[in-house]
Design a protein around this motif. Sequence first.
Motif, mmCIF file in Angstrom:
data_model
loop_
_atom_site.group_PDB
_atom_site.id
_atom_site.type_symbol
_atom_site.label_atom_id
_atom_site.label_comp_id
_atom_site.label_asym_id
_atom_site.label_seq_id
_atom_site.Cartn_x
_atom_site.Cartn_y
_atom_site.Cartn_z
ATOM 1 N N ARG A 13 2.667 1.670 -3.270
ATOM 2 C CA ARG A 13 1.747 2.137 -4.294
ATOM 3 C C ARG A 13 1.454 3.625 -4.115
ATOM 4 N N SER A 14 1.218 3.985 -2.852
ATOM 5 C CA SER A 14 0.878 5.395 -2.616
ATOM 6 C C SER A 14 2.053 6.306 -2.967
ATOM 7 N N LYS A 15 3.288 5.802 -2.762
ATOM 8 C CA LYS A 15 4.472 6.592 -3.121
ATOM 9 C C LYS A 15 4.626 6.656 -4.635
ATOM 10 N N ALA A 16 4.359 5.506 -5.300
ATOM 11 C CA ALA A 16 4.573 5.418 -6.745
ATOM 12 C C ALA A 16 3.534 6.240 -7.503
ATOM 13 N N ILE A 17 2.277 6.012 -7.158
ATOM 14 C CA ILE A 17 1.211 6.711 -7.872
ATOM 15 C C ILE A 17 1.066 8.130 -7.345
ATOM 16 N N GLY A 18 1.381 8.269 -6.096
ATOM 17 C CA GLY A 18 1.253 9.606 -5.515
ATOM 18 C C GLY A 18 -0.120 9.869 -4.936
ATOM 19 N N GLY A 19 -1.061 9.006 -5.263
ATOM 20 C CA GLY A 19 -2.427 9.190 -4.750
ATOM 21 C C GLY A 19 -2.489 8.850 -3.269
ATOM 22 N N GLN A 20 -3.267 9.587 -2.545
ATOM 23 C CA GLN A 20 -3.397 9.340 -1.113
ATOM 24 C C GLN A 20 -4.508 8.303 -0.892
ATOM 25 N N VAL A 21 -4.166 7.174 -0.318
ATOM 26 C CA VAL A 21 -5.175 6.152 -0.042
ATOM 27 C C VAL A 21 -5.777 6.440 1.331
ATOM 28 N N LYS B 296 0.835 -1.202 0.000
ATOM 29 C CA LYS B 296 0.000 0.000 0.000
ATOM 30 C C LYS B 296 0.871 1.255 0.000
#
Lengths: 520, 520
Positions: free
Chosen positions: B247-255, B244
């Motif tokens: 992914r949040s670092k890669a996509i940049g989206g905040q989960v 998680k």
Amino acid sequence: MGENDEREIIEHHDDEEMEKMRTPRNHSQSFLESVASSEKDGYSSTQSSHRLLAYSDALISIIATVMILPVAHTKFQDNEELKQSIQALLTTKVAVYLMTFLIVTVAWAAHIRLFQVIERIDDTLALLNLACMMLITFLPYTFSLMATFPNNTLGVLLFCACVMVIGLIQALIVLYGFSRPFLLNDQIQMSENQAYYKRRILEVIMRVPIMCLFASVFSAIFIQVSYIILAIVIFLPYIAQCLKWIRSKAIGGQVEDSPDSVPFYTYHPSEPLSKERVEAFSDGVYAIVATLLILDICEDNVPDPSVVKKEFDNNLVAALQEYGPEYLAYFGSFTTIGLLWFVHHSLFLHVTKATRLMGLFNTFSLAFVGGLPLAYQLTHEFPRGSRNELEAVQISCVIIFFAGLFQLAMWVTALFTERETLHPYVRYGGREHAFMLAKLSLYPCVALGTFVFTCVLSRFSTSIFHMMEIGVPFAFLVLRLLVRVALVLLRWLFCPARNDLDSVPVEEEDSQLPIHDIVT
Amino acid sequence: MGENDEREIIEHHDDEEMEKMRTPRNHSQSFLESVASSEKDGYSSTQSSHRLLAYSDALISIIATVMILPVAHTKFQDNEELKQSIQALLTTKVAVYLMTFLIVTVAWAAHIRLFQVIERIDDTLALLNLACMMLITFLPYTFSLMATFPNNTLGVLLFCACVMVIGLIQALIVLYGFSRPFLLNDQIQMSENQAYYKRRILEVIMRVPIMCLFASVFSAIFIQVSYIILAIVIFLPYIAQCLKWIRSKAIGGQVEDSPDSVPFYTYHPSEPLSKERVEAFSDGVYAIVATLLILDICEDNVPDPSVVKKEFDNNLVAALQEYGPEYLAYFGSFTTIGLLWFVHHSLFLHVTKATRLMGLFNTFSLAFVGGLPLAYQLTHEFPRGSRNELEAVQISCVIIFFAGLFQLAMWVTALFTERETLHPYVRYGGREHAFMLAKLSLYPCVALGTFVFTCVLSRFSTSIFHMMEIGVPFAFLVLRLLVRVALVLLRWLFCPARNDLDSVPVEEEDSQLPIHDIVT
């Protein structure tokens, strides 16, 4: 106590905030600056002593119970009658265990007293305390040397050396504490005659090392004298208190302490003992005792793969069946100790202040608890129906009986000074009084019942014991219900006319005593 | 927490007082009446859970460290090279120890989470918890069965059975808690969607037993699959969190979690972990590890009187000299563990909130601490100057290094979210920052230094190690002084022109980073 800790550091926090307000550049406070400010204030590192004491309690409780291991690991020969091996055990190993337990508990009580005077610590005190702990953990070994070689001076000398160094470290702690009064108990901190307190406390602390010095000198000349001196050192406070109490009862005169006297270091039976520390120490003992058997099981009861292959035809279940009794012993002793802890926990939930006398009964109860794993292991070690088996079961019953009885004694002691020591709920006539009584007397009653049954039906002793093991946890679950039923019955027996409780007249106090007696 | 307990019972007390006021005959409140009133109110027996948790922590910490005993009791042959025996050890016993430590710690973390939801207990919950504890203490044994007989299903089945029963008991505790909402955490108690919380918590709890059910079914068919399932059970939350985060670092989206979500059972690295319980657990591990060697010494190192008479001509001192290295090992390991505890204590004094990630580093640190007694015993077991001796000293250094390093890692982790987790005193730029850094890095630095020295001067390895042992306690005593001297030197080196600290300009922030790096 955690609360206290919190407050302590929150104070620091406030200081810091205040400081920041004063300095305009509060964002860029740098590493070097931080050092400068730490140099400015000398005693920023004062700490709550809570965790240090919890750690000390954990160490001391492990050490107190450690001498049960040599007892538990004694191997019995099956062909030998238990009585003989028990006698050999009783004379040395059990005695060593009980004496070690007592001596370590005395050291623990001294530690409590010391840290009731010094309530806050800093790094130096923490390190001094660790040094003190290291020597306390060495005491059991010197004691077992004394027991194995009673005529050799080495054991006595080592023991005395340890006690003297411990005394010196404690004196050092007191001197350090009084040189930085912000570390002391508030009461002493506020008092005007700190010098008097300091002298009095140092006197009490140094009494023991000086006696030990005499004992070690005498050990070179006549070793029996030094044993007597050591016994006096340990029991003197109790004997002195007993004599004082008997004299005050006989003469009737009230022996009052001087009004100046410290509330600590009095050795009075109602001297307060930190409740948290009694709980922490008891928890430690219960925890280590509950897991003693699993320590052995994990180490010894994993069969060798080659043995399983050869002797059991790769059938692991068959190989493990050999250890069956040991698993049973483990679960049995864990359950019993867990439930005794549960009773202790219920009692101390309603205790507001622990006294020295209660502490003494607690020690006795814990000393018996320490013997339980051994007793349980014995129960499952002998062939069914042998005389040894009956005796092992009976020893278990006796140990459980006394462990429970001393817990009950703690409550009865507390009831004598119930206004100070108990919450109203469990006082005489309180809402939970009957329930607490039932909880505390369940194990002694069951143990006594099992003992009597095994005497009568000696052939079925193990079955009876197993029934007891299985039954007691359920008894605790439905205890509240049982108490209610019992009391309805009692009420029906003793005051059948009065079903309406709200109109119970005052003379019921007469019928109350016999009921109480019966239930006890 | 003790405070909390106090309040709890004082509430009872107040109730009682109120009741007494209402009834005019408050002096003659009798035994039977007390029962009547206890029948009236159903939940008078609600208790603070503090002591129950402390006892559980003590039990779990003992169990976590128990598997070090088989490692410590492995006997080495002197003629054999250490490398071979170490390899044999590493493959089974050390692995079992580390895995047990990890698994028991996972069980402990689940226990913390459970009792963050259920904050008050009654007798039924206390008894259920004891049953749960009994099964947890049995886990190490099933694990060592698995390790010794990897191809036999019995170990897996026993382990799965234990875990399933533990899961069921925990589910029972949750159901019981939600059926009596006054036992729950205030936040959940106040909340409107208790049913949602209940379902969510039960889902998380039941996940593990269900996976174990699958594992036990698969063990009959293909045992490797069940091992994989078990590994997934334990590591899944960590792996999921890692993925998680990546992914949040890669996509940049905040989960973002749903706003409704519970603050517990999130497995988020910053999920709060009860600070008191982390302390209690660590204290337990440090205490049992510190005394492990004295347990052995008390049991094994009292020579037999007949042997002393025959072989040593009744000279006890000569007989005991044989055990000399073991006493040294005891004092050495006690000191090292005591000082590591001291560092841990200093750190947690300034921690305001413990997080899951800090808890993980704490577990790693404690796992290394558990290996220390073994390392120390090794150090003193081999003849002087042998290759084995050098390796034993180096292993000790490595263990001390990692134990200290993970303590430092805890602080560094805390620094990342310092506003939430640390007191201002030890934050970056705080008053005690430099001192805390010195405390935490003293053992890693010394261990690294000793390691390097022993590589260079391998002939004097033991002497160097002893020097380190003797030097470190004194280093801690004068550490505050040393830090000041070091910082004065650093200040003199990096900003020689500015002696007056109050006028330090803002650009000092530039010089601050390199200094920090150097000291680290």
